[in-house]
Design an enzyme around this catalytic site. Structure first.
Site, PDB file in Angstrom:
ATOM      1  N   THR A 133       0.835  -1.201   0.000  1.00 53.51           N
ATOM      2  CA  THR A 133       0.000   0.000   0.000  1.00 53.51           C
ATOM      3  C   THR A 133       0.873   1.256   0.000  1.00 53.51           C
ATOM      4  O   THR A 133       0.616   2.208  -0.739  1.00 53.51           O
ATOM      5  CB  THR A 133      -0.930  -0.006   1.237  1.00 53.51           C
ATOM      6  OG1 THR A 133      -1.759  -1.171   1.169  1.00 53.51           O
ATOM      7  CG2 THR A 133      -1.794   1.231   1.300  1.00 53.51           C
TER       8      THR A 133
ATOM      9  N   ASN B 179      -5.922  -8.708  -8.188  1.00 55.16           N
ATOM     10  CA  ASN B 179      -5.938  -9.484  -6.949  1.00 55.16           C
ATOM     11  C   ASN B 179      -7.240 -10.230  -6.706  1.00 55.16           C
ATOM     12  O   ASN B 179      -7.269 -11.186  -5.941  1.00 55.16           O
ATOM     13  CB  ASN B 179      -5.635  -8.579  -5.749  1.00 55.16           C
ATOM     14  CG  ASN B 179      -6.501  -7.350  -5.717  1.00 55.16           C
ATOM     15  OD1 ASN B 179      -6.456  -6.526  -6.625  1.00 55.16           O
ATOM     16  ND2 ASN B 179      -7.318  -7.228  -4.696  1.00 55.16           N
TER      17      ASN B 179
ATOM     18  N   HIS C 259       4.503 -10.134   1.852  1.00 58.78           N
ATOM     19  CA  HIS C 259       3.628 -11.186   2.411  1.00 58.78           C
ATOM     20  C   HIS C 259       2.805 -11.916   1.347  1.00 58.78           C
ATOM     21  O   HIS C 259       2.132 -12.899   1.637  1.00 58.78           O
ATOM     22  CB  HIS C 259       2.736 -10.633   3.533  1.00 58.78           C
ATOM     23  CG  HIS C 259       1.578  -9.791   3.108  1.00 58.78           C
ATOM     24  ND1 HIS C 259       0.310 -10.294   2.960  1.00 58.78           N
ATOM     25  CD2 HIS C 259       1.479  -8.467   2.830  1.00 58.78           C
ATOM     26  CE1 HIS C 259      -0.522  -9.315   2.629  1.00 58.78           C
ATOM     27  NE2 HIS C 259       0.166  -8.204   2.528  1.00 58.78           N
TER      28      HIS C 259
ATOM     29  N   CYS D 189     -19.954  -4.751   2.591  1.00 56.33           N
ATOM     30  CA  CYS D 189     -21.250  -4.370   3.128  1.00 56.33           C
ATOM     31  C   CYS D 189     -21.329  -2.851   3.147  1.00 56.33           C
ATOM     32  O   CYS D 189     -20.607  -2.192   3.886  1.00 56.33           O
ATOM     33  CB  CYS D 189     -21.404  -4.923   4.536  1.00 56.33           C
ATOM     34  SG  CYS D 189     -23.060  -4.700   5.176  1.00 56.33           S
TER      35      CYS D 189
END
Ligand code: PLP
Length: 383
Positions: free
Chosen positions: A75, A147, A199, A323
């Site tokens: 990020t 992704n 990661h 949501c």
């Protein structure tokens, strides 16, 4: 071992660390704890570890060691690429496709940039990109591998468009999902900036890479001690950087064999799911996506209910729906691809990786087929 009895099919979210990467970390968490910015011999030793890691990472990307900047995550690398180029240019516009990861998309939107449409496979629409490019554009960001759905974008025509239509712009690629599947040496020649995250390839969380082509002007996000040749201040995460390099080296080394092995396991999984239920559709054809990606949509089912049953049966997967204001909203990627809402609400992202076995895939196929059946019967009873 926690997780030993789980089937882990969420490698796009994060990967289990490679034991070799853990081993590469440990000495720097214990006895070799020095700050590489210091001047004594103990510090110089730590600096050598960072320099060696930089060479390994550069070799996998195909860039010069001096072009590798270690950051705190993927990020951060993406944010630096967008905000840093605009800051260095003193203005101008950023452009990206609508199916980018939020690390890019939100950075471009925050800078009031232009978001362009994607094709039904989630790849940038070249005509839409061409329309958005002009002399005002300073940075274009196009991901190498999506992704969510796993589609691969050929960056050569993107680079050509950017060069001809926006000669003052640099091209950034979010290659965070790429190292396990693509040769980064074939990606780097097309771009000026390239982001990675340790990661996602068996390294630790909290370590990123931004490759910055020589001559590309990027203002840092973090200012301070002037580490990374003033491109990213902050005391180096020596252990994480050493582990990142070891994980990337092994990932590149094993990639050809792993791509073949996992493509065949992925095909076996998707074939079993499609055979189990008429309403299972592959979101992106296999020829257009990476070997580890098995994204499907199940018409008429809700991902959340399905993921609950999978979780109960020990299968870890994801959906990427969100949501919003009390109702489930399909992912921004599927919406951008034009996947009908009813189908997108039944999205299931299964992503394979280094630790995935044939037994995992077979168990997951059984569990998913059983869960789909149970949900359909429950829906029939409710009607
Ligand atoms: N870009 C892509 C394509 C990703 O998949 C991710 C991880 O979810 C990121 C960026 C962010 O990386 P990190 O988790 O290191 O911040």
């Amino acid at each position: 071992v926690p997780g030993a009895d789980l089937v882990y099919l969420d490698h796009a979210a994060t990967t289990p660390m490679r034991p070799e990467a853990v081993a590469a970390m440990l000495p720097h968490l214990a006895e070799s704890f020095a700050n590489p910015s210091g001047s004594h011999r103990f510090a110089r030793e730590a600096r050598r570890v960072v320099d060696d890691a930089r060479e390994v990472v550069a070799d996998v990307i195909g860039c010069a060691p001096g072009e590798v900047v270690f950051t705190g995550c993927g990020t951060e690398s993406d944010n630096t690429a967008i905000a840093g180029v605009l800051a260095a240019a003193g203005g101008g516009r950023a452009v990206c496709p609508a199916a980018e990861h939020h690390a890019v998309l939100h950075s471009v939107q925050h800078a009031r940039g232009t978001v362009v449409t994607v094709d039904p496979l989630g790849r940038v629409d070249l005509d839409a990109l061409a329309d958005a490019l002009d002399d005002d554009v300073r940075v274009v960001s196009v991901m190498a591998v999506n992704n969510e759905v796993g589609s691969v974008t050929d960056l050569a025509p993107v680079a050509e468009l950017v060069r001809t239509r926006s000669p003052l712009a640099v091209l950034h690629t979010d290659a965070v999902q790429a190292p396990s599947w693509l040769d980064l040496r074939a990606v780097w020649p097309h771009v000026d900036l390239l982001a990675l995250s340790a990661h996602k390839f068996g390294g630790p969380k909290g370590v990123g890479v931004l490759a910055v082509r020589h001559g590309t002007r990027v203002e840092p996000l973090l200012r301070g001690g002037g580490q990374e040749r003033d491109r990213r201040s902050g005391t180096h995460n020596v252990a994480g950087i050493a582990a990142c390099a070891e994980a990337l080296r092994l990932t590149a080394l094993e990639r050809p064999a792993e791509v073949a092995r996992l493509a065949s396991l992925r095909d076996r999984l998707v074939d079993a799911l499609v055979a189990a239920d008429d309403c299972v559709v592959e979101t992106v054809p296999r020829s257009a996506k990476v070997a580890g990606s098995a994204h499907v949509c199940i018409d008429g089912l809700e991902s959340e209910a399905l993921l609950y049953l999978l979780d109960e049966a020990g299968v870890c997967a994801s959906a990427a729906s969100a949501c919003a204001s009390g109702a489930m909203e399909p992912s921004h990627v599927l919406a951008a691809m034009g996947v009908p809402r009813r189908r997108a609400l039944g999205a299931l992202r299964l992503t394979l990786g280094r630790t995935t076995t044939a037994a995992d895939v077979d168990r997951a196929a059984d569990v998913i087929a059983d869960a789909i059946g149970r949900l359909r019967r429950a829906m029939a009873r409710a009607r």
